[in-house]
Design an enzyme around this catalytic site. Structure first.
Site, PDB file in Angstrom:
ATOM      1  N   THR A   1      -6.314  -1.086  10.049  1.00 51.82           N
ATOM      2  CA  THR A   1      -7.185  -2.327   9.557  1.00 51.82           C
ATOM      3  C   THR A   1      -8.377  -2.443   9.861  1.00 51.82           C
ATOM      4  O   THR A   1      -8.685  -2.187  11.437  1.00 51.82           O
ATOM      5  CB  THR A   1      -6.530  -3.639   9.579  1.00 51.82           C
ATOM      6  OG1 THR A   1      -7.257  -4.656   9.205  1.00 51.82           O
ATOM      7  CG2 THR A   1      -5.731  -3.860  10.813  1.00 51.82           C
TER       8      THR A   1
ATOM      9  N   LYS B   1      -2.326  -4.464  15.576  1.00 52.53           N
ATOM     10  CA  LYS B   1      -2.879  -3.442  15.112  1.00 52.53           C
ATOM     11  C   LYS B   1      -3.746  -2.603  16.140  1.00 52.53           C
ATOM     12  O   LYS B   1      -3.799  -1.301  16.146  1.00 52.53           O
ATOM     13  CB  LYS B   1      -3.652  -3.759  13.808  1.00 52.53           C
ATOM     14  CG  LYS B   1      -2.410  -4.177  12.702  1.00 52.53           C
ATOM     15  CD  LYS B   1      -1.397  -3.155  12.111  1.00 52.53           C
ATOM     16  CE  LYS B   1      -1.883  -1.917  11.452  1.00 52.53           C
ATOM     17  NZ  LYS B   1      -1.193  -1.001  11.069  1.00 52.53           N
TER      18      LYS B   1
ATOM     19  N   ILE C   1       0.760  -1.097  -0.128  1.00 52.71           N
ATOM     20  CA  ILE C   1       0.260   0.185   0.170  1.00 52.71           C
ATOM     21  C   ILE C   1       0.943   1.214  -0.046  1.00 52.71           C
ATOM     22  O   ILE C   1       0.667   2.358  -0.726  1.00 52.71           O
ATOM     23  CB  ILE C   1      -0.855  -0.077   1.201  1.00 52.71           C
ATOM     24  CG1 ILE C   1      -1.808  -1.386   1.344  1.00 52.71           C
ATOM     25  CG2 ILE C   1      -1.843   1.110   1.101  1.00 52.71           C
ATOM     26  CD1 ILE C   1      -2.739  -1.442   2.495  1.00 52.71           C
TER      27      ILE C   1
HETATM   28  P1  NAD Z   1       3.124  -4.981   3.499  1.00 51.19           P
HETATM   29  O1  NAD Z   1       3.604  -5.878   4.356  1.00 51.19           O
HETATM   30  O2  NAD Z   1       3.154  -5.164   1.960  1.00 51.19           O
HETATM   31  O3  NAD Z   1       4.500  -3.611   3.677  1.00 51.19           O
HETATM   32  C1  NAD Z   1       4.890  -3.438   4.798  1.00 51.19           C
HETATM   33  C2  NAD Z   1       6.112  -2.332   4.935  1.00 51.19           C
HETATM   34  O4  NAD Z   1       6.406  -2.077   6.038  1.00 51.19           O
HETATM   35  C3  NAD Z   1       7.249  -3.373   4.126  1.00 51.19           C
HETATM   36  O5  NAD Z   1       7.848  -2.258   2.844  1.00 51.19           O
HETATM   37  C4  NAD Z   1       8.124  -3.244   5.113  1.00 51.19           C
HETATM   38  O6  NAD Z   1       9.595  -3.462   4.604  1.00 51.19           O
HETATM   39  C5  NAD Z   1       8.071  -2.319   5.927  1.00 51.19           C
HETATM   40  N1  NAD Z   1       8.294  -2.307   7.575  1.00 51.19           N
HETATM   41  C6  NAD Z   1       8.052  -3.680   8.135  1.00 51.19           C
HETATM   42  N2  NAD Z   1       8.538  -3.541   9.362  1.00 51.19           N
HETATM   43  C7  NAD Z   1       9.278  -2.351   9.349  1.00 51.19           C
HETATM   44  C8  NAD Z   1       9.888  -1.672  10.301  1.00 51.19           C
HETATM   45  N3  NAD Z   1      10.252  -2.375  11.589  1.00 51.19           N
HETATM   46  N4  NAD Z   1      10.500  -0.459  10.171  1.00 51.19           N
HETATM   47  C9  NAD Z   1      10.277   0.134   8.877  1.00 51.19           C
HETATM   48  N5  NAD Z   1       9.805  -0.361   7.875  1.00 51.19           N
HETATM   49  C10 NAD Z   1       9.000  -1.657   8.197  1.00 51.19           C
HETATM   50  O7  NAD Z   1       1.896  -4.273   4.126  1.00 51.19           O
HETATM   51  P2  NAD Z   1       0.661  -3.467   3.242  1.00 51.19           P
HETATM   52  O8  NAD Z   1      -0.275  -4.568   2.848  1.00 51.19           O
HETATM   53  O9  NAD Z   1       1.113  -2.608   2.309  1.00 51.19           O
HETATM   54  O10 NAD Z   1       0.101  -2.702   4.562  1.00 51.19           O
HETATM   55  C11 NAD Z   1       0.353  -1.500   4.961  1.00 51.19           C
HETATM   56  C12 NAD Z   1      -0.366  -0.995   6.183  1.00 51.19           C
HETATM   57  O11 NAD Z   1      -1.623  -1.204   6.022  1.00 51.19           O
HETATM   58  C13 NAD Z   1      -0.171  -2.002   7.339  1.00 51.19           C
HETATM   59  O12 NAD Z   1      -0.262  -0.771   8.471  1.00 51.19           O
HETATM   60  C14 NAD Z   1      -1.403  -2.773   7.471  1.00 51.19           C
HETATM   61  O13 NAD Z   1      -1.610  -2.882   8.665  1.00 51.19           O
HETATM   62  C15 NAD Z   1      -2.594  -1.806   6.709  1.00 51.19           C
HETATM   63  N6  NAD Z   1      -3.458  -2.586   5.977  1.00 51.19           N
HETATM   64  C16 NAD Z   1      -3.490  -3.340   5.000  1.00 51.19           C
HETATM   65  C17 NAD Z   1      -4.474  -3.722   4.274  1.00 51.19           C
HETATM   66  C18 NAD Z   1      -4.218  -4.739   3.330  1.00 51.19           C
HETATM   67  O14 NAD Z   1      -5.356  -5.296   2.803  1.00 51.19           O
HETATM   68  N7  NAD Z   1      -3.084  -4.897   3.033  1.00 51.19           N
HETATM   69  C19 NAD Z   1      -5.789  -3.280   4.761  1.00 51.19           C
HETATM   70  C20 NAD Z   1      -5.694  -2.253   5.715  1.00 51.19           C
HETATM   71  C21 NAD Z   1      -4.718  -1.830   6.372  1.00 51.19           C
HETATM   72  O1  DAU Z   2      -9.229  -6.475   6.438  1.00 54.22           O
HETATM   73  C1  DAU Z   2      -7.855  -6.132   6.207  1.00 54.22           C
HETATM   74  C2  DAU Z   2      -6.595  -7.040   6.152  1.00 54.22           C
HETATM   75  O2  DAU Z   2      -6.632  -7.616   5.273  1.00 54.22           O
HETATM   76  C3  DAU Z   2      -5.446  -6.571   6.192  1.00 54.22           C
HETATM   77  O3  DAU Z   2      -5.122  -5.788   7.638  1.00 54.22           O
HETATM   78  C4  DAU Z   2      -4.108  -7.485   6.347  1.00 54.22           C
HETATM   79  O4  DAU Z   2      -3.038  -6.912   6.319  1.00 54.22           O
HETATM   80  C5  DAU Z   2      -4.390  -8.305   5.077  1.00 54.22           C
HETATM   81  O5  DAU Z   2      -3.147  -9.079   5.002  1.00 54.22           O
HETATM   82  C6  DAU Z   2      -5.714  -8.707   5.021  1.00 54.22           C
HETATM   83  O6  DAU Z   2      -5.597  -9.964   5.703  1.00 54.22           O
HETATM   84  P1  DAU Z   2      -6.750 -11.297   5.345  1.00 54.22           P
HETATM   85  O7  DAU Z   2      -6.378 -12.268   6.420  1.00 54.22           O
HETATM   86  O8  DAU Z   2      -8.128 -10.934   5.300  1.00 54.22           O
HETATM   87  O9  DAU Z   2      -6.078 -11.498   3.888  1.00 54.22           O
HETATM   88  P2  DAU Z   2      -5.531 -12.647   3.095  1.00 54.22           P
HETATM   89  O10 DAU Z   2      -5.212 -12.346   1.940  1.00 54.22           O
HETATM   90  O11 DAU Z   2      -4.502 -13.585   3.897  1.00 54.22           O
HETATM   91  O12 DAU Z   2      -6.744 -13.719   3.267  1.00 54.22           O
HETATM   92  C7  DAU Z   2      -7.995 -13.258   2.533  1.00 54.22           C
HETATM   93  C8  DAU Z   2      -9.022 -14.381   2.813  1.00 54.22           C
HETATM   94  O13 DAU Z   2      -8.740 -15.369   2.232  1.00 54.22           O
HETATM   95  C9  DAU Z   2      -9.040 -14.854   4.359  1.00 54.22           C
HETATM   96  O14 DAU Z   2     -10.375 -15.125   4.677  1.00 54.22           O
HETATM   97  C10 DAU Z   2      -8.107 -16.131   4.242  1.00 54.22           C
HETATM   98  C11 DAU Z   2      -8.454 -16.557   2.927  1.00 54.22           C
HETATM   99  N1  DAU Z   2      -7.247 -17.382   2.210  1.00 54.22           N
HETATM  100  C12 DAU Z   2      -5.963 -16.828   2.103  1.00 54.22           C
HETATM  101  C13 DAU Z   2      -4.809 -17.275   1.596  1.00 54.22           C
HETATM  102  C14 DAU Z   2      -3.622 -16.643   1.708  1.00 54.22           C
HETATM  103  C15 DAU Z   2      -7.297 -18.722   1.676  1.00 54.22           C
HETATM  104  O15 DAU Z   2      -8.631 -19.120   1.615  1.00 54.22           O
HETATM  105  N2  DAU Z   2      -6.334 -19.381   1.044  1.00 54.22           N
HETATM  106  C16 DAU Z   2      -5.146 -18.620   1.254  1.00 54.22           C
HETATM  107  O16 DAU Z   2      -4.087 -19.229   0.614  1.00 54.22           O
END
Ligand code: NAD
Ligand code: DAU
Length: 359
Positions: free
Chosen positions: A137, A167, A11
């Site tokens: 999140t 979180k 993100i």
């Molecule tokens: P990601 O895992 O893709 O990226 C995380 C980044 O943080 C990486 O570049 C990593 O190198 C960096 N990082 C980790 N530990 C660190 C540290 N100690 N110091 C400095 N940098 C560090 O995560 P993302 O999916 O891009 O999520 C970003 C943010 O958004 C997170 O806070 C996550 O909780 C939140 N979020 C994610 C989702 C989702 O669906 N992916 C949804 C809602 C909120």
């Molecule tokens: O809701 C926001 C969150 O969404 C973020 O805060 C997290 O950082 C992000 O990783 C994501 O969490 P989820 O656990 O929902 O995402 P994930 O992609 O791991 O899984 C999505 C759904 O799919 C969940 O119900 C688990 C299921 N899943 C996931 C994987 C990796 C499967 O069924 N098979 C799989 O192999």
């Protein structure tokens, strides 16, 4: 200048690209480059004078102090985190260290910096206009039954996984730093994102990658868990809107009103791939779907009520799931080299050569 933590992740990188579509204000990206942080996500900005990168850990107070004093950001956007639920179940330690302890160090160093800013100024950072935006999140709210209304900002925090608990803890710290010290904190709680640059351990990129590689598409449990999907650029635009117009001390839910059971998500991806890159044997990718053991403590349903950000800040998602998933599959098809680098370890080797063990 704004400071972005975790800007090399999924993100964060999308956010930096979206930022420069709208403004020339410089960005300093502080990222530890864990397995999830990838500088290739930002390669287009390598020679761009608006963009600066420092490899470092949000737990490193000396580094934080130096960066804040050198660059005088007018805002900090805190994305850095360990983000994968399955990894948090296997090993919660890093989640506690980065998401809770790291956020604490960042908040403390930000408070110290903010206290030393001038009250107001015509240009540059000042105390009145400074913002700390904590990116969080919907998982902090726990799980919903099919009958429950979507999560509102007033829902209690009832986290279930180690990731969600870490979180939730950082949300509470950010809130308390506003309430107690007056730090101008904004908190956003967003639903599941998808789009370019997502590490292929999360459901959507994993399914695309495995499908093309002829591997099983793992469905946890019965596959009827529901997630509320939002195209990543819409999340980034919402964060920009909250930064520009959000009220300090407030929390804003972000979501696309796009609830889908996992089975439907996986079938949709298979259908898009069938059309774009048919299997050589003429059969459908859905054949590769495989039911596997469920995730321990798996939350059944997430859904976001995004009425507050829509009403108060005028934000709305631009992408439907149907259009966003076609774009996303297209991006992964066009960036097979990116996927190969992050999955083969080639990228990690480059980080080690470039930076050694530091981070
Ligand atoms: P990601 O895992 O893709 O990226 C995380 C980044 O943080 C990486 O570049 C990593 O190198 C960096 N990082 C980790 N530990 C660190 C540290 N100690 N110091 C400095 N940098 C560090 O995560 P993302 O999916 O891009 O999520 C970003 C943010 O958004 C997170 O806070 C996550 O909780 C939140 N979020 C994610 C989702 C989702 O669906 N992916 C949804 C809602 C909120
Ligand atoms: O809701 C926001 C969150 O969404 C973020 O805060 C997290 O950082 C992000 O990783 C994501 O969490 P989820 O656990 O929902 O995402 P994930 O992609 O791991 O899984 C999505 C759904 O799919 C969940 O119900 C688990 C299921 N899943 C996931 C994987 C990796 C499967 O069924 N098979 C799989 O192999």
């Amino acid at each position: 200048m704004i400071l972005v933590t975790g800007g090399a992740g999924f993100i964060g990188a999308n956010f930096i690209h979206a930022w420069f579509k709208h403004t020339d204000e410089p960005v300093l990206n502080l990222d530890k480059l864990t397995y999830a942080g990838n500088l290739a996500n930002l390669a287009k900005l390598n020679d761009d004078p608006r963009y600066l990168f420092t490899r470092g850990d949000i737990n490193d107070r000396d580094l934080l102090g130096t960066l804040l004093n050198q660059h005088h950001p007018r805002a900090i956007l805190h994305f850095a985190a360990e983000s994968h639920v399955d990894r948090s179940i296997l090993g919660p330690g890093e989640f506690i260290q980065t998401n809770i302890v790291g956020s604490f160090h960042l908040l403390e160093m930000t408070r110290d910096y903010w206290n030393r800013l001038p009250d107001t100024s015509q240009d540059g950072a000042n105390k009145r206009d400074f913002r700390f935006l904590h990116v969080s999140t919907d998982e902090v709210y726990g799980t919903l039954t099919p009958e429950d209304p979507p999560f509102a900002e007033t829902n209690p925090h009832l986290p279930n996984s180690p990731y969600a608990a870490s979180k939730a803890a950082s949300d509470h710290l950010a809130r308390a730093w506003h309430h107690t010290y007056g730090l101008p904190v904004l908190i956003t709680n967003c639903s599941n994102n998808y789009g370019p640059y997502q590490f292929p351990e999360k459901l959507i990129p994993l399914v695309i990658h495995n499908a093309l590689a002829g591997k099983p598409l793992p469905i946890y449990g019965d596959g009827m868990q529901v997630r509320d999907w939002l195209y990543v650029e819409d999340h980034c635009l919402a964060i920009m809107r909250v930064l520009a117009a959000g009220q300090p001390g407030e929390t804003y839910n972000i979501g696309g009103w796009n609830e889908k059971p996992n089975l439907e998500v996986v079938r949709t991806i298979c259908g898009v791939l069938d059309a774009a890159r048919p299997r050589a044997d003429g059969r459908g990718y859905a054949e590769q779907m495989t039911f596997v053991q469920d995730r321990p403590g798996h939350d059944r349903r997430y859904a976001i009520n995004a009425a507050k950000i829509e009403r108060e800040l005028g934000w709305r998602p631009g992408e439907s799931f149907e259009s966003g998933i076609v774009k996303t599959v297209g991006w992964y098809l066009e960036h097979a080299d990116w996927v190969a680098d992050v999955t083969s370890g080639a990228y990690r080797q480059w980080v080690e050569r470039q930076y050694g063990g530091r981070g």
